[in-house]
Design a protein around this motif. Structure first.
Motif, PDB file in Angstrom:
ATOM      1  N   CYS A 108      -6.190   1.691  -8.014  1.00 34.40           N
ATOM      2  CA  CYS A 108      -5.864   2.527  -6.879  1.00 34.40           C
ATOM      3  C   CYS A 108      -7.176   3.010  -6.267  1.00 34.40           C
ATOM      4  CB  CYS A 108      -4.999   3.717  -7.289  1.00 34.40           C
ATOM      5  SG  CYS A 108      -5.799   4.840  -8.471  1.00 34.40           S
ATOM      6  N   SER A 109      -7.116   3.577  -5.083  1.00 26.60           N
ATOM      7  CA  SER A 109      -8.332   4.127  -4.487  1.00 26.60           C
ATOM      8  C   SER A 109      -8.093   5.563  -4.064  1.00 26.60           C
ATOM      9  CB  SER A 109      -8.786   3.289  -3.286  1.00 26.60           C
ATOM     10  OG  SER A 109      -7.863   3.358  -2.224  1.00 26.60           O
ATOM     11  N   VAL A 110      -9.173   6.354  -4.068  1.00 27.04           N
ATOM     12  CA  VAL A 110      -9.117   7.726  -3.587  1.00 27.04           C
ATOM     13  C   VAL A 110     -10.330   7.996  -2.713  1.00 27.04           C
ATOM     14  CG1 VAL A 110      -7.860   8.571  -5.618  1.00 27.04           C
ATOM     15  CG2 VAL A 110     -10.366   8.720  -5.556  1.00 27.04           C
TER      16      VAL A 110
ATOM     17  N   GLY B 163      -5.228   9.086  -1.214  1.00 27.31           N
ATOM     18  CA  GLY B 163      -5.424   7.834  -1.914  1.00 27.31           C
ATOM     19  C   GLY B 163      -4.463   6.743  -1.502  1.00 27.31           C
ATOM     20  N   ASN B 164      -4.765   5.543  -1.965  1.00 26.24           N
ATOM     21  CA  ASN B 164      -3.881   4.385  -1.826  1.00 26.24           C
ATOM     22  C   ASN B 164      -3.316   4.083  -3.203  1.00 26.24           C
ATOM     23  OD1 ASN B 164      -2.566   1.978  -1.396  1.00 26.24           O
ATOM     24  ND2 ASN B 164      -4.334   0.886  -0.568  1.00 26.24           N
ATOM     25  N   ASP B 165      -2.052   4.441  -3.392  1.00 28.52           N
ATOM     26  CA  ASP B 165      -1.362   4.239  -4.670  1.00 28.52           C
ATOM     27  C   ASP B 165      -0.777   2.823  -4.681  1.00 28.52           C
ATOM     28  OD1 ASP B 165      -0.341   4.962  -7.172  1.00 28.52           O
ATOM     29  OD2 ASP B 165       1.541   5.669  -6.317  1.00 28.52           O
ATOM     30  N   LEU B 166      -1.657   1.836  -4.621  1.00 22.99           N
ATOM     31  CA  LEU B 166      -1.260   0.429  -4.517  1.00 22.99           C
ATOM     32  C   LEU B 166      -0.224   0.078  -5.590  1.00 22.99           C
ATOM     33  CD1 LEU B 166      -2.124  -2.105  -2.821  1.00 22.99           C
ATOM     34  CD2 LEU B 166      -3.625  -2.665  -4.750  1.00 22.99           C
TER      35      LEU B 166
ATOM     36  N   GLU C 152       0.848  -1.192   0.000  1.00 24.33           N
ATOM     37  CA  GLU C 152       0.000   0.000   0.000  1.00 24.33           C
ATOM     38  C   GLU C 152       0.884   1.243   0.000  1.00 24.33           C
ATOM     39  OE1 GLU C 152       1.623   0.362   3.822  1.00 24.33           O
ATOM     40  OE2 GLU C 152       0.939  -1.443   2.781  1.00 24.33           O
ATOM     41  N   GLU C 153       0.345   2.360  -0.503  1.00 27.13           N
ATOM     42  CA  GLU C 153       1.065   3.630  -0.437  1.00 27.13           C
ATOM     43  C   GLU C 153       0.046   4.733  -0.131  1.00 27.13           C
ATOM     44  OE1 GLU C 153       3.632   4.274  -3.805  1.00 27.13           O
ATOM     45  OE2 GLU C 153       5.029   2.743  -3.083  1.00 27.13           O
ATOM     46  N   ALA C 154       0.065   5.209   1.099  1.00 33.11           N
ATOM     47  CA  ALA C 154      -0.842   6.263   1.535  1.00 33.11           C
ATOM     48  C   ALA C 154      -0.292   7.607   1.056  1.00 33.11           C
ATOM     49  CB  ALA C 154      -0.973   6.252   3.052  1.00 33.11           C
TER      50      ALA C 154
END
Length: 280
Positions: A172-174, A148-151, A124-126
């Motif tokens: 990815c998620s935001v 976001g999570n820059d998976l 994961e990357e917050a």
């Protein structure tokens, strides 16, 4: 100020306050991008949106911030190795930039994030995500920021640093929240990963412009100097890079894990289940 966009009863609406059981939403017939073209900032949107009404929050379907009607008009990219915490990496004049995909790779909290079965080491990357809009004149302006999570398949990048682009080809998620004002200098929070419903890893993170090894204005000015990126009507999500996370701690995210990012400094939560893609 926080801003969000949603679908309600078949139409697009905007809201400006954190919803509880109910939320005040304002209909926007032409879409928020058309509305933004008539004002200078998010702060002016509340007056421009007109009268709102109170509705049950459960009946709202949140949307990613400023998502255009066409997924091809949302351009998702970012930077790698931008943080002071990434020790042992030489600092070039410009950070490494990557293209992640178009609007269909962007998911919201609660959605599944799909990754290739070929991943070597998922992390994961917050991150802080900056949002830009290009007008009909070809000029791109900053609108606000979200999180976001820059998976990332960090294992692929570690194995071959020339493969950063491949490492980013996941969902990815935001957060649906878009914040007005300049990018935040300091952001902190915590990541929790569950496996099989049980805690598997937990760690804290610090990000924001103060954590960057590069000057943000120089980074963005350089990126948006390329005419190919300034197509009228295009929305840009730009991920600013991450602090150290579970991968650097020796943990590897697996199929079915639940990753929750709690941005405690800004009262934002993102929680997503990770799903390995199936290939026909």
């Amino acid at each position: 100020m926080r801003f969000f966009e949603c679908e309600y009863q078949g139409g697009r609406h905007v809201g400006f306050d954190p919803p509880a059981d109910t939320a005040v939403v304002h209909p926007i017939d032409g879409g928020v991008l058309d509305l933004l073209s008539t004002v200078d900032s998010l702060g002016d949107l509340r007056a421009a949106a007109g009268a709102g009404r109170t509705v049950p929050t459960a009946e709202l379907s949140p949307l990613p911030p400023l998502r255009p009607a066409s997924v091809g008009d949302l351009f998702v990219s970012g930077y790698a190795q931008t943080h002071h915490g990434k020790a042992g990496v030489e600092t070039p004049d410009q950070p490494t930039w990557f293209f992640r995909g178009l609007g269909d790779v962007v998911k919201l909290p609660g959605d599944a994030l799909t990754v290739p079965t070929s991943v070597l080491g998922l992390g994961e990357e917050a991150e802080v995500v900056l949002v830009y809009l290009t007008g009909t004149d070809g000029k791109t302006r900053y609108v606000g920021f979200t999180f976001g999570n820059d998976l990332t398949d960090i294992g692929k990048f570690v194995a071959d640093r020339g493969h950063l682009g491949y490492a980013k080809l996941t969902d990815c998620s935001v957060s649906p929240w878009l914040f007005s004002g300049p990018p935040p200098a300091t952001v902190n929070g915590e990541v929790a990963i569950e496996r099989g419903g049980q805690p598997a890893w937990k760690g804290s993170f610090t990000t924001g412009t103060a954590a960057l090894r590069f000057d943000l204005d120089t980074m963005i000015d350089h990126l948006l100097s390329y005419p190919a990126l300034r197509h009228p009507g295009r929305v840009h999500y730009v991920f600013l890079g991450a602090d150290r996370g579970s991968f650097q701690d020796g943990f590897r995210i697996a199929d079915g894990d639940q990753v929750t990012i709690d941005v405690t400094s800004h009262d934002v939560q993102l929680s997503n289940t990770i799903v390995w893609a199936t290939q026909s």
